[in-house]
Design an enzyme around this catalytic site. Structure first.
Site, mmCIF file in Angstrom:
data_model
loop_
_atom_site.group_PDB
_atom_site.id
_atom_site.type_symbol
_atom_site.label_atom_id
_atom_site.label_comp_id
_atom_site.label_asym_id
_atom_site.label_seq_id
_atom_site.Cartn_x
_atom_site.Cartn_y
_atom_site.Cartn_z
ATOM 1 N N ASP A 123 69.784 -6.712 -4.358
ATOM 2 C CA ASP A 123 69.697 -5.527 -3.507
ATOM 3 C C ASP A 123 69.913 -5.984 -2.071
ATOM 4 O O ASP A 123 70.081 -7.162 -1.811
ATOM 5 C CB ASP A 123 68.292 -4.909 -3.589
ATOM 6 C CG ASP A 123 67.981 -4.382 -4.956
ATOM 7 O OD1 ASP A 123 68.878 -3.818 -5.596
ATOM 8 O OD2 ASP A 123 66.824 -4.533 -5.395
ATOM 9 N N LYS B 276 72.097 -0.279 -1.330
ATOM 10 C CA LYS B 276 72.766 0.831 -0.634
ATOM 11 C C LYS B 276 73.821 0.305 0.324
ATOM 12 O O LYS B 276 73.629 -0.724 0.954
ATOM 13 C CB LYS B 276 71.734 1.597 0.205
ATOM 14 C CG LYS B 276 70.878 2.506 -0.592
ATOM 15 C CD LYS B 276 70.061 3.362 0.351
ATOM 16 C CE LYS B 276 68.900 3.976 -0.403
ATOM 17 N NZ LYS B 276 68.074 4.823 0.401
ATOM 18 N N MET C 23 57.567 2.011 3.176
ATOM 19 C CA MET C 23 58.574 3.094 3.131
ATOM 20 C C MET C 23 58.067 4.362 3.819
ATOM 21 O O MET C 23 58.372 5.465 3.375
ATOM 22 C CB MET C 23 58.957 3.420 1.677
ATOM 23 C CG MET C 23 59.583 2.265 0.945
ATOM 24 S SD MET C 23 59.849 2.614 -0.798
ATOM 25 C CE MET C 23 58.219 2.443 -1.448
HETATM 26 C C1 LIG Z 1 61.489 -0.479 -1.561
HETATM 27 S S1 LIG Z 1 60.144 -1.239 -0.744
HETATM 28 C C2 LIG Z 1 60.237 -2.830 -1.469
HETATM 29 C C3 LIG Z 1 59.032 -3.674 -1.190
HETATM 30 C C4 LIG Z 1 59.169 -5.101 -1.709
HETATM 31 N N1 LIG Z 1 59.303 -5.134 -3.134
HETATM 32 C C5 LIG Z 1 57.980 -5.957 -1.285
HETATM 33 O O1 LIG Z 1 57.211 -6.420 -2.134
HETATM 34 O O2 LIG Z 1 57.858 -6.220 -0.076
HETATM 35 C C6 LIG Z 1 60.813 -1.466 0.868
HETATM 36 C C7 LIG Z 1 59.755 -1.304 1.964
HETATM 37 O O3 LIG Z 1 59.017 -2.508 2.130
HETATM 38 C C8 LIG Z 1 58.680 -2.689 3.485
HETATM 39 N N2 LIG Z 1 59.288 -3.944 3.952
HETATM 40 C C9 LIG Z 1 60.034 -4.788 3.235
HETATM 41 N N3 LIG Z 1 60.369 -5.869 3.965
HETATM 42 C C10 LIG Z 1 59.813 -5.690 5.178
HETATM 43 C C11 LIG Z 1 59.773 -6.464 6.378
HETATM 44 N N4 LIG Z 1 60.400 -7.649 6.463
HETATM 45 N N5 LIG Z 1 59.102 -5.974 7.439
HETATM 46 C C12 LIG Z 1 58.442 -4.793 7.363
HETATM 47 N N6 LIG Z 1 58.439 -4.027 6.253
HETATM 48 C C13 LIG Z 1 59.106 -4.460 5.188
HETATM 49 C C14 LIG Z 1 59.186 -1.468 4.240
HETATM 50 O O4 LIG Z 1 58.140 -0.536 4.295
HETATM 51 C C15 LIG Z 1 60.315 -1.014 3.340
HETATM 52 O O5 LIG Z 1 60.584 0.358 3.528
#
Ligand SMILES: C[S@@+](CC[C@H](N)C(=O)[O-])C[C@H]1O[C@@H](n2cnc3c(N)ncnc32)[C@H](O)[C@@H]1O
Length: 234
Positions: free
Chosen positions: A33, A54, A166
Protein backbone atom coordinates in the site's frame (compact mmCIF):
# COMPACT_ATOMS: atom_id res chain seq x y z
CA UNK A 1 3.57 -20.94 -1.45
CA UNK A 2 3.42 -18.65 1.51
CA UNK A 3 2.31 -15.08 2.01
CA UNK A 4 4.12 -13.10 4.67
CA UNK A 5 1.79 -10.43 6.01
CA UNK A 6 4.24 -7.80 7.20
CA UNK A 7 3.95 -4.57 9.18
CA UNK A 8 6.30 -1.87 7.84
CA UNK A 9 6.10 0.39 10.90
CA UNK A 10 4.92 4.00 11.08
CA UNK A 11 7.30 5.73 8.65
CA UNK A 12 10.93 5.86 9.72
CA UNK A 13 12.46 3.05 7.60
CA UNK A 14 14.54 1.91 10.57
CA UNK A 15 11.39 1.13 12.54
CA UNK A 16 10.89 -2.20 10.78
CA UNK A 17 11.63 -5.57 12.37
CA UNK A 18 14.58 -7.81 11.50
CA UNK A 19 12.09 -10.53 10.70
CA UNK A 20 10.39 -8.26 8.15
CA UNK A 21 13.73 -7.46 6.49
CA UNK A 22 14.56 -11.18 6.25
CA UNK A 23 11.36 -12.06 4.38
CA UNK A 24 11.65 -8.98 2.12
CA UNK A 25 15.17 -10.05 1.11
CA UNK A 26 13.93 -13.37 -0.25
CA UNK A 27 10.60 -12.09 -1.62
CA UNK A 28 9.70 -12.81 -5.25
CA UNK A 29 6.73 -10.43 -5.11
CA UNK A 30 5.90 -7.54 -2.76
CA UNK A 31 2.34 -6.24 -2.76
CA UNK A 32 2.22 -2.93 -0.91
CA UNK A 33 0.00 0.00 0.00
CA UNK A 34 1.06 3.62 0.23
CA UNK A 35 4.00 3.60 2.62
CA UNK A 36 5.28 6.59 4.53
CA UNK A 37 8.73 5.64 3.26
CA UNK A 38 9.34 3.55 0.14
CA UNK A 39 12.98 3.11 1.15
CA UNK A 40 11.76 -0.04 2.87
CA UNK A 41 11.27 -1.60 -0.57
CA UNK A 42 15.07 -1.54 -1.04
CA UNK A 43 15.16 -4.60 1.21
CA UNK A 44 13.47 -6.52 -1.62
CA UNK A 45 15.86 -5.99 -4.55
CA UNK A 46 14.76 -9.12 -6.49
CA UNK A 47 11.01 -8.75 -6.09
CA UNK A 48 8.32 -7.73 -8.52
CA UNK A 49 6.65 -4.73 -6.83
CA UNK A 50 2.87 -4.39 -7.03
CA UNK A 51 1.34 -1.18 -5.68
CA UNK A 52 -2.29 -1.53 -4.57
CA UNK A 53 -2.75 1.74 -2.65
CA UNK A 54 -4.56 4.89 -3.65
CA UNK A 55 -3.27 6.99 -6.55
CA UNK A 56 -4.44 10.56 -7.08
CA UNK A 57 -7.19 10.77 -9.68
CA UNK A 58 -7.30 7.03 -10.32
CA UNK A 59 -9.67 4.31 -9.30
CA UNK A 60 -8.06 2.44 -6.46
CA UNK A 61 -8.36 -1.26 -5.91
CA UNK A 62 -11.21 -2.69 -3.87
CA UNK A 63 -10.43 -5.14 -1.08
CA UNK A 64 -11.82 -7.95 -3.26
CA UNK A 65 -9.44 -7.00 -6.10
CA UNK A 66 -6.51 -6.92 -3.66
CA UNK A 67 -7.47 -10.33 -2.27
CA UNK A 68 -7.54 -11.73 -5.81
CA UNK A 69 -4.07 -10.32 -6.60
CA UNK A 70 -2.75 -11.87 -3.36
CA UNK A 71 -4.25 -15.26 -4.16
CA UNK A 72 -3.03 -15.25 -7.80
CA UNK A 73 0.50 -14.19 -6.83
CA UNK A 74 0.66 -16.73 -4.00
CA UNK A 75 -0.35 -19.53 -6.38
CA UNK A 76 2.34 -18.48 -8.87
CA UNK A 77 5.24 -17.89 -6.43
CA UNK A 78 6.84 -19.43 -3.35
CA UNK A 79 7.59 -16.24 -1.44
CA UNK A 80 5.11 -13.38 -1.45
CA UNK A 81 5.17 -10.41 0.92
CA UNK A 82 2.10 -8.35 1.66
CA UNK A 83 3.49 -5.14 3.15
CA UNK A 84 1.34 -2.69 5.11
CA UNK A 85 2.03 0.50 7.06
CA UNK A 86 2.20 0.25 10.85
CA UNK A 87 0.80 -3.07 12.05
CA UNK A 88 -1.28 -5.06 9.54
CA UNK A 89 -4.03 -5.79 12.08
CA UNK A 90 -4.55 -2.20 13.29
CA UNK A 91 -7.03 -0.67 10.84
CA UNK A 92 -5.13 -2.40 8.07
CA UNK A 93 -7.70 -4.98 6.90
CA UNK A 94 -4.99 -7.60 7.43
CA UNK A 95 -7.46 -10.01 9.01
CA UNK A 96 -9.67 -9.99 5.92
CA UNK A 97 -6.69 -10.80 3.71
CA UNK A 98 -5.56 -13.66 5.96
CA UNK A 99 -9.05 -15.21 5.89
CA UNK A 100 -9.30 -14.88 2.08
CA UNK A 101 -5.88 -16.54 1.59
CA UNK A 102 -6.54 -19.33 4.09
CA UNK A 103 -9.84 -20.10 2.37
CA UNK A 104 -7.77 -20.90 -0.74
CA UNK A 105 -5.46 -23.19 1.28
CA UNK A 106 -2.59 -20.66 1.22
CA UNK A 107 -0.45 -20.41 4.36
CA UNK A 108 0.08 -17.01 5.89
CA UNK A 109 2.94 -15.99 8.13
CA UNK A 110 2.10 -12.92 10.21
CA UNK A 111 4.83 -10.45 11.14
CA UNK A 112 3.75 -7.54 13.33
CA UNK A 113 4.84 -3.95 12.82
CA UNK A 114 5.10 -0.97 15.13
CA UNK A 115 1.69 0.63 14.94
CA UNK A 116 1.51 4.39 14.50
CA UNK A 117 -1.05 4.41 17.32
CA UNK A 118 1.67 3.80 19.90
CA UNK A 119 4.97 4.16 18.03
CA UNK A 120 4.32 7.70 16.81
CA UNK A 121 3.50 9.15 20.26
CA UNK A 122 6.40 7.22 21.79
CA UNK A 123 8.95 8.76 19.42
CA UNK A 124 7.96 12.30 20.47
CA UNK A 125 8.00 11.40 24.18
CA UNK A 126 4.26 11.04 24.69
CA UNK A 127 3.44 7.94 26.75
CA UNK A 128 -0.09 6.54 26.20
CA UNK A 129 -0.07 5.32 29.83
CA UNK A 130 1.68 7.02 32.74
CA UNK A 131 1.63 6.12 36.42
CA UNK A 132 -0.87 8.31 38.26
CA UNK A 133 -2.18 9.85 35.01
CA UNK A 134 -3.46 7.14 32.66
CA UNK A 135 -3.98 3.44 33.32
CA UNK A 136 -5.73 2.61 30.05
CA UNK A 137 -5.92 3.60 26.41
CA UNK A 138 -8.27 3.08 23.51
CA UNK A 139 -7.43 3.22 19.81
CA UNK A 140 -10.38 4.18 17.64
CA UNK A 141 -11.10 5.09 14.04
CA UNK A 142 -12.19 8.65 13.38
CA UNK A 143 -13.63 7.67 10.03
CA UNK A 144 -16.17 4.90 10.28
CA UNK A 145 -17.36 3.23 7.08
CA UNK A 146 -20.30 5.46 6.05
CA UNK A 147 -22.12 2.46 4.52
CA UNK A 148 -22.43 0.73 7.93
CA UNK A 149 -26.07 0.37 9.04
CA UNK A 150 -25.31 1.14 12.67
CA UNK A 151 -22.40 3.21 14.00
CA UNK A 152 -19.98 1.27 16.21
CA UNK A 153 -17.94 4.31 17.28
CA UNK A 154 -19.89 5.97 20.09
CA UNK A 155 -17.12 8.20 21.56
CA UNK A 156 -18.17 7.39 25.15
CA UNK A 157 -14.93 5.51 25.87
CA UNK A 158 -13.91 5.26 29.49
CA UNK A 159 -10.17 4.77 28.81
CA UNK A 160 -7.95 7.56 30.16
CA UNK A 161 -6.20 8.08 26.82
CA UNK A 162 -7.95 7.96 23.44
CA UNK A 163 -5.88 7.66 20.26
CA UNK A 164 -7.82 8.48 17.09
CA UNK A 165 -6.56 7.25 13.73
CA UNK A 166 -7.94 8.45 10.37
CA UNK A 167 -9.71 11.26 12.20
CA UNK A 168 -8.50 14.47 10.52
CA UNK A 169 -11.23 14.76 7.86
CA UNK A 170 -13.87 14.67 10.59
CA UNK A 171 -11.93 16.26 13.43
CA UNK A 172 -14.60 18.89 14.20
CA UNK A 173 -17.42 16.31 14.41
CA UNK A 174 -15.29 13.83 16.38
CA UNK A 175 -14.11 16.33 18.99
CA UNK A 176 -17.67 17.64 19.31
CA UNK A 177 -18.83 14.08 20.08
CA UNK A 178 -15.99 13.53 22.58
CA UNK A 179 -16.92 16.73 24.43
CA UNK A 180 -20.25 15.09 25.34
CA UNK A 181 -18.21 12.79 27.61
CA UNK A 182 -14.99 14.71 28.35
CA UNK A 183 -14.09 18.18 29.57
CA UNK A 184 -13.63 20.59 26.60
CA UNK A 185 -10.32 21.59 28.22
CA UNK A 186 -8.94 18.02 27.93
CA UNK A 187 -5.48 18.30 26.36
CA UNK A 188 -5.03 17.00 22.82
CA UNK A 189 -1.93 16.40 20.74
CA UNK A 190 -1.95 15.86 16.97
CA UNK A 191 1.06 14.30 15.29
CA UNK A 192 1.29 14.68 11.52
CA UNK A 193 3.55 12.32 9.52
CA UNK A 194 5.09 11.01 12.72
CA UNK A 195 8.63 9.53 12.64
CA UNK A 196 9.33 11.15 9.22
CA UNK A 197 11.33 14.31 8.41
CA UNK A 198 8.00 16.14 7.79
CA UNK A 199 6.67 15.40 11.27
CA UNK A 200 4.58 18.20 12.84
CA UNK A 201 3.24 18.34 16.38
CA UNK A 202 0.22 20.47 17.23
CA UNK A 203 -1.23 20.75 20.72
CA UNK A 204 -4.50 22.18 21.97
CA UNK A 205 -7.67 21.13 23.72
CA UNK A 206 -10.76 19.20 22.67
CA UNK A 207 -12.47 22.54 22.22
CA UNK A 208 -9.92 24.28 19.98
CA UNK A 209 -7.87 21.60 18.18
CA UNK A 210 -10.17 21.41 15.13
CA UNK A 211 -9.51 25.11 14.37
CA UNK A 212 -5.79 24.50 13.87
CA UNK A 213 -4.00 23.81 10.59
CA UNK A 214 -3.72 20.01 10.43
CA UNK A 215 -3.13 17.75 7.44
CA UNK A 216 -3.35 13.95 7.15
CA UNK A 217 -1.89 11.45 7.79
CA UNK A 218 -2.07 12.37 11.42
CA UNK A 219 -3.33 10.97 14.68
CA UNK A 220 -4.89 12.57 17.74
CA UNK A 221 -4.04 11.73 21.31
CA UNK A 222 -6.65 12.88 23.80
CA UNK A 223 -6.06 12.86 27.56
CA UNK A 224 -3.89 14.13 30.41
CA UNK A 225 -0.86 12.20 29.10
CA UNK A 226 -0.43 15.15 26.72
CA UNK A 227 0.63 17.20 29.76
CA UNK A 228 3.30 14.57 30.52
CA UNK A 229 4.63 15.05 26.96
CA UNK A 230 4.77 18.81 27.55
CA UNK A 231 6.96 18.25 30.64
CA UNK A 232 9.47 15.99 28.85
CA UNK A 233 12.77 17.48 27.69
CA UNK A 234 12.89 17.74 23.90
C1 LIG B 1 -5.53 3.02 7.55
S1 LIG B 1 -4.80 3.49 9.06
C2 LIG B 1 -3.51 2.30 9.13
C3 LIG B 1 -2.84 2.24 10.46
C4 LIG B 1 -1.64 1.30 10.48
N1 LIG B 1 -2.02 -0.05 10.21
C5 LIG B 1 -0.90 1.37 11.82
O1 LIG B 1 -0.86 0.38 12.56
O2 LIG B 1 -0.31 2.42 12.10
C6 LIG B 1 -3.98 4.98 8.60
C7 LIG B 1 -3.98 6.01 9.73
O3 LIG B 1 -2.92 5.75 10.65
C8 LIG B 1 -2.40 6.96 11.14
N2 LIG B 1 -0.97 7.03 10.77
C9 LIG B 1 -0.27 6.12 10.09
N3 LIG B 1 1.02 6.49 9.99
C10 LIG B 1 1.12 7.67 10.64
C11 LIG B 1 2.21 8.56 10.91
N4 LIG B 1 3.45 8.29 10.47
N5 LIG B 1 1.96 9.68 11.61
C12 LIG B 1 0.72 9.95 12.08
N6 LIG B 1 -0.34 9.14 11.86
C13 LIG B 1 -0.14 8.03 11.15
C14 LIG B 1 -3.22 8.09 10.55
O4 LIG B 1 -4.26 8.38 11.45
C15 LIG B 1 -3.73 7.43 9.28
O5 LIG B 1 -4.92 8.06 8.83
Amino acid sequence: MVVHLVGAGPGDPELITLKAVKVLEKAEVVIYDRLANEEILKHAPHAKLIYVGKKAGEHYKTQEEINKILIDEAKAHDEVVRLKGGDPFVFGRGGEEVLALQEEGISVDMIPGITSAIGVPTTIGLPVTHRGVATSFTVVTGHEDPTKKEKQVKWDYTADTVVVLMGIGQIAENTQEMMKYRDPETPVCVIEKGTTPEERIITGTLENISKKDINPPALLIVGNVVDVYKKMKK
